[in-house]
Design a protein around this motif. Structure first.
Motif, mmCIF file in Angstrom:
data_model
loop_
_atom_site.group_PDB
_atom_site.id
_atom_site.type_symbol
_atom_site.label_atom_id
_atom_site.label_comp_id
_atom_site.label_asym_id
_atom_site.label_seq_id
_atom_site.Cartn_x
_atom_site.Cartn_y
_atom_site.Cartn_z
ATOM 1 N N LEU A 147 -0.241 37.613 121.245
ATOM 2 C CA LEU A 147 -0.663 38.088 122.560
ATOM 3 C C LEU A 147 -0.401 39.579 122.697
ATOM 4 O O LEU A 147 -1.179 40.316 123.328
ATOM 5 C CB LEU A 147 0.074 37.320 123.657
ATOM 6 C CG LEU A 147 -0.086 35.797 123.617
ATOM 7 C CD1 LEU A 147 0.790 35.133 124.663
ATOM 8 C CD2 LEU A 147 -1.542 35.403 123.804
ATOM 9 N N GLU A 156 3.210 39.023 131.134
ATOM 10 C CA GLU A 156 2.200 37.981 130.996
ATOM 11 C C GLU A 156 2.371 37.216 129.694
ATOM 12 O O GLU A 156 2.273 35.986 129.673
ATOM 13 C CB GLU A 156 0.799 38.605 131.065
ATOM 14 C CG GLU A 156 0.466 39.220 132.407
ATOM 15 C CD GLU A 156 -0.895 39.903 132.398
ATOM 16 O OE1 GLU A 156 -1.614 39.791 131.378
ATOM 17 O OE2 GLU A 156 -1.249 40.545 133.398
ATOM 18 N N ARG A 157 2.614 37.938 128.607
ATOM 19 C CA ARG A 157 2.738 37.234 127.322
ATOM 20 C C ARG A 157 4.018 36.405 127.256
ATOM 21 O O ARG A 157 4.042 35.338 126.643
ATOM 22 C CB ARG A 157 2.628 38.201 126.151
ATOM 23 C CG ARG A 157 3.718 39.228 125.993
ATOM 24 C CD ARG A 157 3.479 40.079 124.744
ATOM 25 N NE ARG A 157 4.526 41.028 124.470
ATOM 26 C CZ ARG A 157 4.473 42.338 124.742
ATOM 27 N NH1 ARG A 157 3.382 42.852 125.295
ATOM 28 N NH2 ARG A 157 5.486 43.120 124.441
ATOM 29 N N ARG A 160 3.302 33.192 129.165
ATOM 30 C CA ARG A 160 2.533 32.267 128.326
ATOM 31 C C ARG A 160 3.419 31.696 127.220
ATOM 32 O O ARG A 160 3.353 30.487 126.926
ATOM 33 C CB ARG A 160 1.318 32.985 127.723
ATOM 34 C CG ARG A 160 0.549 32.179 126.684
ATOM 35 C CD ARG A 160 0.031 30.870 127.242
ATOM 36 N NE ARG A 160 -0.689 30.104 126.216
ATOM 37 C CZ ARG A 160 -0.972 28.826 126.320
ATOM 38 N NH1 ARG A 160 -0.616 28.141 127.409
ATOM 39 N NH2 ARG A 160 -1.626 28.198 125.358
ATOM 40 N N GLU A 163 5.491 28.907 128.479
ATOM 41 C CA GLU A 163 4.715 27.674 128.636
ATOM 42 C C GLU A 163 4.632 26.910 127.326
ATOM 43 O O GLU A 163 4.812 25.677 127.293
ATOM 44 C CB GLU A 163 3.300 28.015 129.121
ATOM 45 C CG GLU A 163 3.206 28.528 130.535
ATOM 46 C CD GLU A 163 1.777 28.897 130.902
ATOM 47 O OE1 GLU A 163 0.863 28.661 130.086
ATOM 48 O OE2 GLU A 163 1.570 29.445 132.004
ATOM 49 N N ALA A 196 -0.347 29.848 121.215
ATOM 50 C CA ALA A 196 -0.175 30.786 122.321
ATOM 51 C C ALA A 196 -1.501 31.375 122.793
ATOM 52 O O ALA A 196 -1.687 31.636 123.984
ATOM 53 C CB ALA A 196 0.780 31.909 121.917
ATOM 54 N N ASP A 198 -4.300 29.908 122.836
ATOM 55 C CA ASP A 198 -5.173 28.809 123.258
ATOM 56 C C ASP A 198 -6.428 28.756 122.388
ATOM 57 O O ASP A 198 -7.555 28.867 122.878
ATOM 58 C CB ASP A 198 -5.557 28.971 124.727
ATOM 59 C CG ASP A 198 -6.186 27.702 125.300
ATOM 60 O OD1 ASP A 198 -5.973 26.614 124.728
ATOM 61 O OD2 ASP A 198 -6.906 27.807 126.309
#
Length: 318
Positions: A147, A156-157, A160, A163, A196, A198
């Motif tokens: 990312l 943001e990374r 993610r 998650e 990561a 997606d």
């Protein structure tokens, strides 16, 4: 369905959607003038004969197959069968000699270097036997690395990455370094890093071969769980048939660079095409693989039926 896997490839019937991955006439020949081998009579020689006559080796020989969206497609074979070269051709880590590779309809064998980088960053990811983690980076930063390459801001990374950390069972390890983790945990980091971005397609090249048997079994279950939850298309390379049967919707068996047979685990066990495939599947317990349709046979005249005949059963229910 085997071990709770999805049924995308059951019965040999794929989804009606266009293939996620489509391979047509793929070749990888090493040696002088490799294009002269493609489709030639010499290509039918054994590897040793081909090498002696031409100095070439056909690592992948005229391979074609489709992978349905959401399918786990396993490629397996003995060492030297060409399976790892095949997956490297699919991702163009190795340049094919000839053939076409379509990813969601796009021929990536013709992709420019710029487009190929974009595809690798956003559309497909790879997981290898050797984890390739950055030892000086914490787990969260290893996972967030692709990312970061894509230009995503740190907050943001990391969001993610957190998650995906939860998704692959790494809760509590975000700030650990790779050397503090077991082999199985390190491979979870590698898997999380691949997820990561997606990706549409996940390529896994013998990802669990270096792990101890118990950890390997846990990671196989992890792949099954992740596939059930995410529905990702996966191309999975292994030399272990029990692993292939456990994780795969369909299996392609390779020998000397060529695909010998493609089918569901049930089809391969019930109907091997030749002795090579039969030798592969002979140690698999049929009761663990075969469904009733492969074991049952039509009733023959004179067979005794245990219980009332259908007409009598209908009358008794009236």
């Amino acid at each position: 369905m085997v071990d709770g896997k999805s049924s995308a490839g059951e019965g040999g019937s794929l989804a009606h959607n266009p293939p996620a991955v489509s391979v047509r006439g793929l070749w990888k020949v090493y040696g002088p003038n490799p294009l002269s081998i493609v489709g030639s009579p010499d290509a039918k020689l054994s590897r040793s004969e081909l090498r002696a006559k031409t100095g070439c080796t056909a690592a992948v020989s005229d391979v074609s197959f489709d992978v349905a969206p959401g399918e786990v497609f396993v490629v397996m074979g003995l060492s030297g069968s060409g399976k790892s070269t095949l997956i490297r051709c699919l991702t163009r880590l190795v340049e094919p000699t000839a053939g076409e590779i379509f990813l969601d309809g796009e021929d990536i064998s013709k992709a420019t270097p710029e487009r190929l980088r974009e595809l690798r960053r956003q559309h497909f990811s790879m997981v290898f036997q050797h984890f390739g983690l950055l030892p000086h980076r914490k787990v969260i930063d290893n996972i967030a690395y692709p990312l970061e390459i894509n230009g995503m801001k740190k907050a943001e990374r990391h969001a993610r990455a957190n998650e995906v950390i939860e998704l692959v069972g790494l809760h509590g390890y975000a700030h650990a370094f790779p050397e503090q983790l077991s082999g199985g945990m390190q491979q979870r980091v590698g898997l999380a890093r691949a997820l990561a971005v997606d990706p549409q397609v996940l390529f896994l090249d013998e990802p669990f071969s270096a792990l101890d048997p118990l950890i390997r079994r846990d990671m196989q279950q992890e792949i099954i769980r992740l596939h059930r939850e995410l529905g990702k298309t996966m191309v999975f390379i292994t030399h272990d048939l029990s692993e292939a049967v456990k994780v795969g919707d369909r299996i392609a068996i390779m020998r000397d660079g060529a695909v010998v047979q493609i089918g569901t685990p049930e089809e391969l066990v019930a109907n091997p095409l030749d002795d090579y495939v039969a030798n592969f599947v002979r140690d698999i317990a049929k009761s663990h693989v075969l469904t009733l349709k492969y074991l049952a046979r039509p009733a023959m005249p004179g067979d005794e039926i245990d219980g009332p005949e259908p007409s009598q059963a209908r009358m008794s229910c009236a």
